[in-house]
Each structure stands twice: as C-alpha cells, then as structure tokens.
Enzyme design. Structure first.
Site, PDB file in Angstrom:
ATOM      1  N   GLY A  38      35.939  49.219  46.950  1.00 37.84           N
ATOM      2  CA  GLY A  38      36.082  47.968  46.416  1.00 37.84           C
ATOM      3  C   GLY A  38      37.619  47.608  45.998  1.00 37.84           C
ATOM      4  O   GLY A  38      38.013  46.921  44.981  1.00 37.84           O
ATOM      5  N   LEU A  40      39.655  45.395  47.365  1.00 38.01           N
ATOM      6  CA  LEU A  40      39.887  43.848  47.350  1.00 38.01           C
ATOM      7  C   LEU A  40      39.811  43.352  46.073  1.00 38.01           C
ATOM      8  O   LEU A  40      39.976  42.208  45.768  1.00 38.01           O
ATOM      9  CB  LEU A  40      39.352  43.206  48.545  1.00 38.01           C
ATOM     10  CG  LEU A  40      39.707  43.756  50.126  1.00 38.01           C
ATOM     11  CD1 LEU A  40      38.825  42.852  50.846  1.00 38.01           C
ATOM     12  CD2 LEU A  40      41.090  43.834  50.291  1.00 38.01           C
ATOM     13  N   GLY A  41      39.137  44.148  45.077  1.00 37.78           N
ATOM     14  CA  GLY A  41      38.752  43.525  43.956  1.00 37.78           C
ATOM     15  C   GLY A  41      39.996  43.379  42.685  1.00 37.78           C
ATOM     16  O   GLY A  41      41.061  43.669  43.500  1.00 37.78           O
ATOM     17  N   GLN A  42      39.765  42.989  41.588  1.00 38.42           N
ATOM     18  CA  GLN A  42      41.054  42.894  40.574  1.00 38.42           C
ATOM     19  C   GLN A  42      41.806  44.091  40.377  1.00 38.42           C
ATOM     20  O   GLN A  42      43.021  44.180  40.616  1.00 38.42           O
ATOM     21  CB  GLN A  42      40.304  42.275  39.376  1.00 38.42           C
ATOM     22  CG  GLN A  42      41.340  42.055  38.413  1.00 38.42           C
ATOM     23  CD  GLN A  42      40.837  41.979  36.932  1.00 38.42           C
ATOM     24  OE1 GLN A  42      39.970  42.327  36.627  1.00 38.42           O
ATOM     25  NE2 GLN A  42      41.579  41.449  35.979  1.00 38.42           N
ATOM     26  N   ARG A  66      34.135  43.395  52.184  1.00 38.20           N
ATOM     27  CA  ARG A  66      34.555  42.284  52.873  1.00 38.20           C
ATOM     28  C   ARG A  66      35.777  42.683  53.590  1.00 38.20           C
ATOM     29  O   ARG A  66      36.461  43.460  53.541  1.00 38.20           O
ATOM     30  CB  ARG A  66      35.223  41.422  51.773  1.00 38.20           C
ATOM     31  CG  ARG A  66      34.185  40.969  50.544  1.00 38.20           C
ATOM     32  CD  ARG A  66      35.026  39.961  49.502  1.00 38.20           C
ATOM     33  NE  ARG A  66      35.567  40.695  48.522  1.00 38.20           N
ATOM     34  CZ  ARG A  66      36.771  40.483  47.820  1.00 38.20           C
ATOM     35  NH1 ARG A  66      37.320  39.207  48.209  1.00 38.20           N
ATOM     36  NH2 ARG A  66      36.859  41.041  46.734  1.00 38.20           N
ATOM     37  N   TYR A 171      24.443  45.727  33.843  1.00 35.24           N
ATOM     38  CA  TYR A 171      25.772  46.240  34.164  1.00 35.24           C
ATOM     39  C   TYR A 171      26.017  47.423  33.441  1.00 35.24           C
ATOM     40  O   TYR A 171      26.262  48.703  33.834  1.00 35.24           O
ATOM     41  CB  TYR A 171      26.792  45.361  34.181  1.00 35.24           C
ATOM     42  CG  TYR A 171      28.210  45.848  34.260  1.00 35.24           C
ATOM     43  CD1 TYR A 171      28.643  46.146  35.510  1.00 35.24           C
ATOM     44  CD2 TYR A 171      28.958  45.879  33.239  1.00 35.24           C
ATOM     45  CE1 TYR A 171      29.807  46.577  35.648  1.00 35.24           C
ATOM     46  CE2 TYR A 171      30.351  46.308  33.159  1.00 35.24           C
ATOM     47  CZ  TYR A 171      31.005  46.433  34.519  1.00 35.24           C
ATOM     48  OH  TYR A 171      32.047  46.948  34.522  1.00 35.24           O
ATOM     49  N   LYS A 175      26.505  51.714  34.044  1.00 34.20           N
ATOM     50  CA  LYS A 175      27.473  52.515  33.766  1.00 34.20           C
ATOM     51  C   LYS A 175      27.204  53.643  32.986  1.00 34.20           C
ATOM     52  O   LYS A 175      27.900  54.755  33.115  1.00 34.20           O
ATOM     53  CB  LYS A 175      28.419  51.522  32.858  1.00 34.20           C
ATOM     54  CG  LYS A 175      29.149  50.275  33.694  1.00 34.20           C
ATOM     55  CD  LYS A 175      30.157  51.018  35.099  1.00 34.20           C
ATOM     56  CE  LYS A 175      30.890  50.224  35.602  1.00 34.20           C
ATOM     57  NZ  LYS A 175      31.644  50.465  37.005  1.00 34.20           N
TER      58      LYS A 175
HETATM   59  P1  NAD Z   1      35.760  43.270  41.174  1.00 35.91           P
HETATM   60  O1  NAD Z   1      34.541  42.408  40.986  1.00 35.91           O
HETATM   61  O2  NAD Z   1      37.120  42.372  41.142  1.00 35.91           O
HETATM   62  O3  NAD Z   1      36.128  44.054  42.556  1.00 35.91           O
HETATM   63  C1  NAD Z   1      34.782  44.728  42.964  1.00 35.91           C
HETATM   64  C2  NAD Z   1      34.917  44.873  44.400  1.00 35.91           C
HETATM   65  O4  NAD Z   1      33.843  45.699  45.110  1.00 35.91           O
HETATM   66  C3  NAD Z   1      34.979  43.585  45.070  1.00 35.91           C
HETATM   67  O5  NAD Z   1      36.031  43.455  46.088  1.00 35.91           O
HETATM   68  C4  NAD Z   1      33.583  43.698  46.162  1.00 35.91           C
HETATM   69  O6  NAD Z   1      33.881  42.904  47.453  1.00 35.91           O
HETATM   70  C5  NAD Z   1      33.444  44.987  46.236  1.00 35.91           C
HETATM   71  N1  NAD Z   1      32.075  45.409  46.660  1.00 35.91           N
HETATM   72  C6  NAD Z   1      31.098  44.952  46.047  1.00 35.91           C
HETATM   73  N2  NAD Z   1      29.949  45.255  46.578  1.00 35.91           N
HETATM   74  C7  NAD Z   1      30.223  46.395  47.700  1.00 35.91           C
HETATM   75  C8  NAD Z   1      29.850  47.345  48.143  1.00 35.91           C
HETATM   76  N3  NAD Z   1      28.207  47.453  48.417  1.00 35.91           N
HETATM   77  N4  NAD Z   1      30.328  48.158  49.019  1.00 35.91           N
HETATM   78  C9  NAD Z   1      31.891  48.184  48.897  1.00 35.91           C
HETATM   79  N5  NAD Z   1      32.474  47.478  48.161  1.00 35.91           N
HETATM   80  C10 NAD Z   1      31.661  46.371  47.476  1.00 35.91           C
HETATM   81  O7  NAD Z   1      35.732  44.439  40.059  1.00 35.91           O
HETATM   82  P2  NAD Z   1      37.101  45.084  39.345  1.00 35.91           P
HETATM   83  O8  NAD Z   1      37.713  44.224  38.125  1.00 35.91           O
HETATM   84  O9  NAD Z   1      38.285  45.581  40.463  1.00 35.91           O
HETATM   85  O10 NAD Z   1      36.445  46.236  38.876  1.00 35.91           O
HETATM   86  C11 NAD Z   1      36.524  47.896  39.563  1.00 35.91           C
HETATM   87  C12 NAD Z   1      35.766  48.720  38.988  1.00 35.91           C
HETATM   88  O11 NAD Z   1      36.278  48.925  37.440  1.00 35.91           O
HETATM   89  C13 NAD Z   1      34.174  48.325  38.614  1.00 35.91           C
HETATM   90  O12 NAD Z   1      33.459  49.368  38.831  1.00 35.91           O
HETATM   91  C14 NAD Z   1      33.902  47.749  37.259  1.00 35.91           C
HETATM   92  O13 NAD Z   1      32.845  48.134  36.891  1.00 35.91           O
HETATM   93  C15 NAD Z   1      34.962  48.549  36.538  1.00 35.91           C
HETATM   94  N6  NAD Z   1      35.502  47.807  35.364  1.00 35.91           N
HETATM   95  C16 NAD Z   1      36.352  46.863  35.533  1.00 35.91           C
HETATM   96  C17 NAD Z   1      36.777  46.254  34.452  1.00 35.91           C
HETATM   97  C18 NAD Z   1      37.380  44.785  34.505  1.00 35.91           C
HETATM   98  O14 NAD Z   1      37.837  44.225  33.312  1.00 35.91           O
HETATM   99  N7  NAD Z   1      37.781  44.416  35.510  1.00 35.91           N
HETATM  100  C19 NAD Z   1      36.614  46.902  33.212  1.00 35.91           C
HETATM  101  C20 NAD Z   1      35.785  47.834  33.025  1.00 35.91           C
HETATM  102  C21 NAD Z   1      35.322  48.524  34.133  1.00 35.91           C
HETATM  103  N1  SER Z   2      35.338  43.655  32.117  1.00 31.57           N
HETATM  104  C1  SER Z   2      34.260  43.943  32.717  1.00 31.57           C
HETATM  105  C2  SER Z   2      33.129  42.730  32.362  1.00 31.57           C
HETATM  106  O1  SER Z   2      33.407  41.852  31.646  1.00 31.57           O
HETATM  107  C3  SER Z   2      33.546  45.139  31.892  1.00 31.57           C
HETATM  108  O2  SER Z   2      33.522  46.155  32.425  1.00 31.57           O
HETATM  109  O3  SER Z   2      31.985  42.725  33.028  1.00 31.57           O
END
Ligand code: NAD
Ligand code: SER
Length: 345
Positions: A38, A40-42, A66, A171, A175
């Site tokens: 993942g 490329l995500g945030q 992606r 979700y 978790k």
């Molecule tokens: P995001 O949605 O920005 O990125 C998730 C990435 O996963 C995307 O780039 C997507 O293309 C990829 N993805 C989706 N399905 C996939 C698959 N089958 N195989 C491979 N890649 C796949 O999420 P994020 O904010 O970067 O979060 C990363 C992790 O941190 C997640 O597990 C999320 O639950 C956790 N998290 C995030 C936050 C937050 O505020 N951003 C808070 C708590 C926990």
């Molecule tokens: N920031 C995330 C959401 O809002 C929590 O894991 O889904």
C-alpha cells in the site's frame, strides 16, 4: 530541513534525522530488504522516503495494487502487488529477500462502509497472507491498527490501552481482528509482529484514502485555495489526530524497540493531539484570518466518528518504548500551511 541517514544495520542501529527529530529505526528484523505494501497511499508516500533515507534505495521495495504515478521516485524498486493474492505475496517476499514488512494496504473506514465485503477481503485476506509470508520467511511485520478498533461501548475520553473493543464499522472489525491475528502469530509461531492504533493522520503531501478523519486534511486545501471549507462532521466532533512526521517516527521507533520491553506489542495506543472541526478552524484562522468554515453533515461519517474515542491514553507506548509526540495542534497547523502553496485571494 536536515535529512540524512546512515545505514548501520549490522550494528542494529540506524539513525535518521528528519524534521529535526532523531529516530532510531534500526533492529528491524533479520537482515533483508524492507517491503512496504500500500506504498502509494497517504502513509506509504511518507514512510517509503524515510526508509530509503535510512537503508538506501536498494533495500526498500515499494508495492501497491496500482501502477505508480509520475510523482513516485522511480529509482526506488517497485512491485505491482495485490496483497489478497497469496502467491504474489509469497513470490515478492522470497524473490526480494524481504526481512521486514510494513503492511499498509487496506480499505479505510468511509469507503469500507460503502463496500463492506471488499473491506473485509482486502484487510483480512491481505493481512493473513502477509503474516503467512512472515512465518515462512522469518520477517518482522508492522501492522497499522486504528482508533477504529474501538466502538461505542469503549470509554471515549482517555481511552485506555486495554478496554472494551466492540467496533460497529467493518473497518474497525478488520482492525481489531487484525490485532488479534498478529497476537496469534506472535504467540503461536513467534512472528515478530508489532502494531500501533493510529489516530487520524494528517499530511500535506499525499491525499487521504477515504477515511472519516479526512476532513482534517481537506480543510487545509480549502484554507489555501479559497479560505473556505465545508465540514462533513459537526463542529464539536472531537477526534484524536497525529501529524505525519510523528506517525512515521512512531512506526520506525516501535520496530526498533527492544522486543523484551514490549508487553502490548501488536496494538499500542499512540496520541499526539485531539481537536474538533471548530477548534481546527480557529487554529487555521490564526494564519489565514479570512478563513471561514461551515457545516453540511454527512450522517454516515458523523456516526462513525461518534463511535470512536475522543482522546487516547498512550502511557503504555510511553513506558514500553519511550514514545513522545513532537507536534501539537499549533505546530502541525503552522507546518501544514508552510508546505501548502498559499493561493487564496
Ligand atoms: P490509503 O488509503 O491512503 O492507502 C492504502 C493503499 O493500499 C492505497 O494506495 C491502495 O491502492 C492500496 N491497496 C488497496 N488494496 C490493495 C491490495 N489488495 N493490495 C495492495 N495494495 C492495496 O491509506 P493510508 O492512510 O496510507 O493507511 C495505511 C494504513 O494505515 C491502513 O492500514 C490504514 O488502515 C492505517 N491507518 C491509517 C490512518 C490514517 O489516518 N491515514 C489511521 C489509522 C490507521
Ligand atoms: N483515519 C482513518 C479513517 O478515518 C482511521 O483509521 O478511516
């Protein structure tokens, strides 16, 4: 901004200096490359460059379902990897000689409520395949849990490390189940799995991926674009939040921590700040005096937010691996606005 890294992994210690905060990101597991799913995500967009600075570009493998965009640094090795495909996961882990996996691939809370079956499949099958690969190839695993692992029956203020966890979102259910699956792999197979319950994470560089806390990022784009923002959460909806440099540092510090100190290893509460939309708007107004917020409530995301903690007790993280946040509300607002181009009239 001083950014540099020394690879001293043989000594079990890597020091990164990032935004003037010292991070010990070493002791990540057996020798081997670091895989980020993942990526490329945030969060991955911030974590990958930090790991590259620590370990060098050849020791970090970014992956996502992606294709990378032009913004991605194409000198970093990249794998197109769908975590729900067990063969693909095992192939990448074996072929790339992976020693540590930061498993970020997931579907977040708001998108998850629209597509609950997909959220269960991606979040649970993905984690199960990563843990199996870790068991077979002796990898350390980082699993990002969330404040969403709590539910309406949880005490919402100063939410304890150990308390009722009965989330009512798909979700959140993935978790809390993920936390338990990591516990199981550690107890049953000795897998070095570690995790954090992250609050809403805020950053200026990459857009958030469909969560309930996204408003706290979008509001900054509204502030610099036209000094306006319409919030989908009510003005008094308090949630725990964390600035991205702290979130990345927390992940690296947990993975570097001495295993013998970790009692709650797979799911640490970590806190930095908490605020409401109206408090965040007031903090932004200090820098953008014309800024105006109004409200058009999204009942789905409002209900999710009201099932989550308002603030967290992170004393276990502070005690067991010396966690300390670096950014409070004002420091975060000032840094976010300094990095976003001010284009408002
Ligand atoms: P995001 O949605 O920005 O990125 C998730 C990435 O996963 C995307 O780039 C997507 O293309 C990829 N993805 C989706 N399905 C996939 C698959 N089958 N195989 C491979 N890649 C796949 O999420 P994020 O904010 O970067 O979060 C990363 C992790 O941190 C997640 O597990 C999320 O639950 C956790 N998290 C995030 C936050 C937050 O505020 N951003 C808070 C708590 C926990
Ligand atoms: N920031 C995330 C959401 O809002 C929590 O894991 O889904």
């Amino acid at each position: 901004m001083p950014i540099f890294g020394f690879d001293l992994r043989q000594l079990g210690c890597v020091i990164i200096c990032w935004t003037e905060l010292i991070v010990d990101a070493g002791n990540l597991g057996k020798m081997g490359a670091v895989l980020v799913t993942g990526a490329l995500g945030q969060i991955g967009s911030a974590l990958v460059p930090t790991l590259v600075r620590a370990f060098g570009p050849d020791a970090v493998i970014a992956s996502d379902i992606r294709h990378p965009t032009s913004a991605f640094d194409h000198t970093i090795p990249y794998e197109l990897l769908d975590c729900t495909d067990q063969d693909q996961v095992l192939d990448v882990v074996q072929r790339r000689n992976i020693g540590t996996i930061y498993h970020l691939a997931a579907i977040l809370s708001a998108v998850g409520e629209d597509k609950p079956q997909a959220a269960w499949h991606v979040n649970m099958a993905g984690l199960a395949h990563i843990l199996e690969a870790a068991r077979l190839y002796d990898c350390a695993v980082f699993f990002p849990s969330s404040i969403a692992a709590f539910g309406p029956g949880t005490p919402r203020d100063g939410t304890p490390q150990v308390t009722i966890q009965r989330p009512n979102t798909i979700y959140g259910i993935t978790k809390v189940t993920g936390e338990m699956l990591c516990d199981y792999y550690h107890a049953r197979f000795g897998t070095n799995a570690r995790g954090l319950r992250l609050p809403g994470v805020l950053s200026y560089s990459a857009p958030p991926g469909g969560g309930t806390t996204d408003y706290a990022v979008d509001i900054f784009h509204g502030a610099v674009r036209g000094a306006r923002y319409t919030s989908y959460l009510k003005p008094d909806t308090r949630l725990p939040m964390m600035y991205m440099p702290d979130a990345v540092r927390a992940m690296c510090e947990l993975m570097a921590a001495q295993g013998s100190r970790l009692v709650h290893r797979n799911a640490y509460n970590v806190a930095a700040m908490n605020f409401t939309p109206s408090e965040l708007a007031a903090a932004i107004k200090m820098y953008v005096p014309d800024f105006v917020i109004d409200y058009k409530i999204d009942p789905a995301r409002q209900a999710i937010a009201e099932s989550w903690p308002r603030s967290l007790d992170d004393s276990a993280a502070r005690r067991e691996w010396d966690w300390q946040p670096g950014f409070d509300l004002d420091a975060m607002v000032s840094d976010m606005l300094a990095h976003l181009p001010l284009t408002n009239p």
